[in-house]
Every structure is written in structure tokens, then in C-alpha cells.
Design an enzyme around this catalytic site. Sequence first.
Site, PDB file in Angstrom:
ATOM      1  N   THR A 182      -3.298   3.531   7.599  1.00 27.00           N
ATOM      2  CA  THR A 182      -4.675   3.319   7.145  1.00 27.00           C
ATOM      3  C   THR A 182      -5.642   3.316   8.326  1.00 27.00           C
ATOM      4  OG1 THR A 182      -3.953   2.087   5.234  1.00 27.00           O
ATOM      5  CG2 THR A 182      -6.092   1.473   6.118  1.00 27.00           C
ATOM      6  N   GLY A 212      -3.758  -0.854  -2.963  1.00 26.48           N
ATOM      7  CA  GLY A 212      -3.467  -1.861  -1.939  1.00 26.48           C
ATOM      8  C   GLY A 212      -4.683  -2.723  -1.630  1.00 26.48           C
ATOM      9  N   ASP A 213      -4.643  -3.353  -0.478  1.00 29.19           N
ATOM     10  CA  ASP A 213      -5.714  -4.278  -0.087  1.00 29.19           C
ATOM     11  C   ASP A 213      -6.970  -3.561   0.429  1.00 29.19           C
ATOM     12  OD1 ASP A 213      -4.054  -3.425   2.112  1.00 29.19           O
ATOM     13  OD2 ASP A 213      -5.187  -4.798   3.380  1.00 29.19           O
ATOM     14  N   GLY A 234      -1.777  -2.929   6.815  1.00 33.52           N
ATOM     15  CA  GLY A 234      -0.463  -3.541   6.704  1.00 33.52           C
ATOM     16  C   GLY A 234       0.029  -3.476   5.272  1.00 33.52           C
TER      17      GLY A 234
HETATM   18  N1  ASP Z   1      -2.829  -1.673   3.578  1.00 37.71           N
HETATM   19  C1  ASP Z   1      -2.539  -0.350   3.070  1.00 37.71           C
HETATM   20  C2  ASP Z   1      -2.025  -0.455   1.661  1.00 37.71           C
HETATM   21  O1  ASP Z   1      -1.267  -1.354   1.373  1.00 37.71           O
HETATM   22  C3  ASP Z   1      -1.519   0.374   3.876  1.00 37.71           C
HETATM   23  C4  ASP Z   1      -1.855   0.513   5.326  1.00 37.71           C
HETATM   24  O2  ASP Z   1      -2.498  -0.366   5.894  1.00 37.71           O
HETATM   25  O3  ASP Z   1      -1.458   1.527   5.920  1.00 37.71           O
HETATM   26  O4  ASP Z   1      -2.339   0.415   0.871  1.00 37.71           O
END
Ligand code: ASP
Length: 323
Positions: A182, A212-213, A234
Site C-alpha cells: 500500500t 481493508g483499513d 499492514g
Molecule cells: N492495509 C492494506 C490492507 O489491508 C494492505 C497494505 O497495507 O498493504 O488492505
Amino acid sequence: MQPFSLVIHGGAGTILKQDMTPELEQAYVKALEDAMSAGFAVLEQDGTATNAVKAAIVVLEDNLLFNAGRGSVFTKKGVQEMDAAIMDGRTLGAGAVAGVRNIRNPIELAEEVMLNSNHVFLSGKGANDFAIKQGIKLEPDEYFFSQFRYDQWKEMRDSDNYSLDHTHQGLEELMKDKKFGTVGAAACDAYGNIAAATSTGGMTNKKYGRIGDSPVIGAGTYANNATCGISCTGHGEPFICAVAAYDVSCLMEYKGMSLQDAMNQVVNVKLVKMEGEGGMIGVDAKGNTAMLFNSAGMYRAMRKSTGESAIGIYKDLYSENSR
Ligand code: ASP
């Protein structure tokens, strides 16, 4: 006028020097430098924090190395579904999109939601319809294709496993070797205004419209002039449950903690207890920056108008200029 600063990330996870070629390392460093230059130029030309984070993210979304925009991972159905969010700490206005397809720069669509939709969070086909109505740039599927991520997905598509960016093993291997791609940015401009933004393709082989977040305001992205601007990366699920980005803001607002201490509390205490692997970047209204992670590495960079700058991939910084 006051000191201004920009901090960016390109994902956290099990990023180890032994898994990297010198060429790939150089490519990541250059990509971070390019994004930093684009965003910092906005601040130097008296631009807003919001425009600075957007400019940095667009460069990262356009680069195949990162799991955002072009280069996003494939879902279970073999398509790319992207999430993005942006927040303006001056107005506490925010815009976010989830599960959008064929949008060249999802961060531009998130900003359009913030400025011109009367809403905060749009998803799926509705968000795509809004993009078309607002004249946001679209691209065909081929634009988003990368052989590397297609091969990852091909190995997983017949299983129920899903993985975080570069990983392509079964779930057991996944737990040992996690990488997240990300991208995110947080800025404080010369007027003490703060903004934060995050953009992602989510997880390889994700299904059921998983989000996701990253686009969830308060979880992966948050900005407030009274406290901080934060962008996370994350394992999204624990970051959502920890309300990670907003928790940093709360620790600063209600407990009077510094940016660094508040981020440390969330990343290295709270998220660790929840098995939430990853990290975050942040700025405060005085232009201080912080980059923290509980994983092996995080692609990251910071620059301040006072002269300090740094780039890092693994635990130690790759390069540092302390003025
Ligand atoms: N946080 C992102 C998600 O869970 C993934 C990432 O940070 O690469 O979609």
C-alpha cells in the site's frame, strides 16, 4: 509561515535485504525519491498539505512496484479492485472509495468524493459511476496488468488463501513472509495545515468485496490540524479493529502525548498485542514527522523544509541528511 514537511510510505512487511537485488532496491529508492519530490514541490510552491499528499500518491500509484493504482494485486475473480482515502485536517473533511475498478488514480477519485459529492465513502459500481460523471481518468484492464502480480495470483486462485501484496504462498507461509505494498502520505504545510492519504489494491486473491483499513477514515487514514496526520500500512483487519490512525490522534489530544510517543504506543504496543503487523507514518502541526513499524521493513521517506530528510526500507535508514 512555519516549517513544513512531507512523509510517505510504500508499504510495510517482511522486507529483507537478502530477498532484494541491488537493482530492485535502487528502483524502490528512486520511486520514493520521485514521489517525495513531487509532493514536496507542492509545499515549496506554497501549496496545501492536501495537494502535496495527492501529488506524492499519484506518483506511487503510477509505479508498478507498488500495490496501488497501476500494479494493484488481483482479486479472486482476477480483476483489480482498489481502495483509497484522503482527509483534510483543516476542515476534517474526508473522501474515500472502495472496490473501484479501472480508475487510473483512485486518490483523485477520493478527493473528488471529499470535495464534490456531499458524501464521504463511496464503493463499487456507484463509485465508478461517480468517477465517470466527474470526468476522472479511466484506464483499460491492461493498464493495471503486471506479470509479477498475475503470477502470484495464478498460484493462489484455486485456493481459499489470500495474501498481502508480494506474498504468494499458502497461509502458513504467508504468516512467515508478509509484505504489504500500500502507499500513503502525510503532510504539514507552511500554514500548519495537515493532510493524510492512503491508496491500495488490497490483498491478492481477496474475495467477497473485502475492504481493508486503508480507505476507512480513522483506521488507515486520519488527519486533524489539532493533532496529526496518519497513513497506515499492514494487515488491515487488526488496524480497523484498533482504529489505529485515530487512536494516535486521541492519545495526542486527550493524553497530551507527542506524535512519536503516540505512534509508538499504537504500533509497538497496541497493534503488537492484536497481532497487527505493519506500520504507519505521521506528521504533527509543527511539522514533526515519524515513521514507525513493527514488521521487518517499511518503504518510507521524509523531508522537512528545515533540511532534514531520510529514506528507509529495512530497520536502518537507507540514507539520512540531518541538515
Ligand atoms: N492495509 C492494506 C490492507 O489491508 C494492505 C497494505 O497495507 O498493504 O488492505
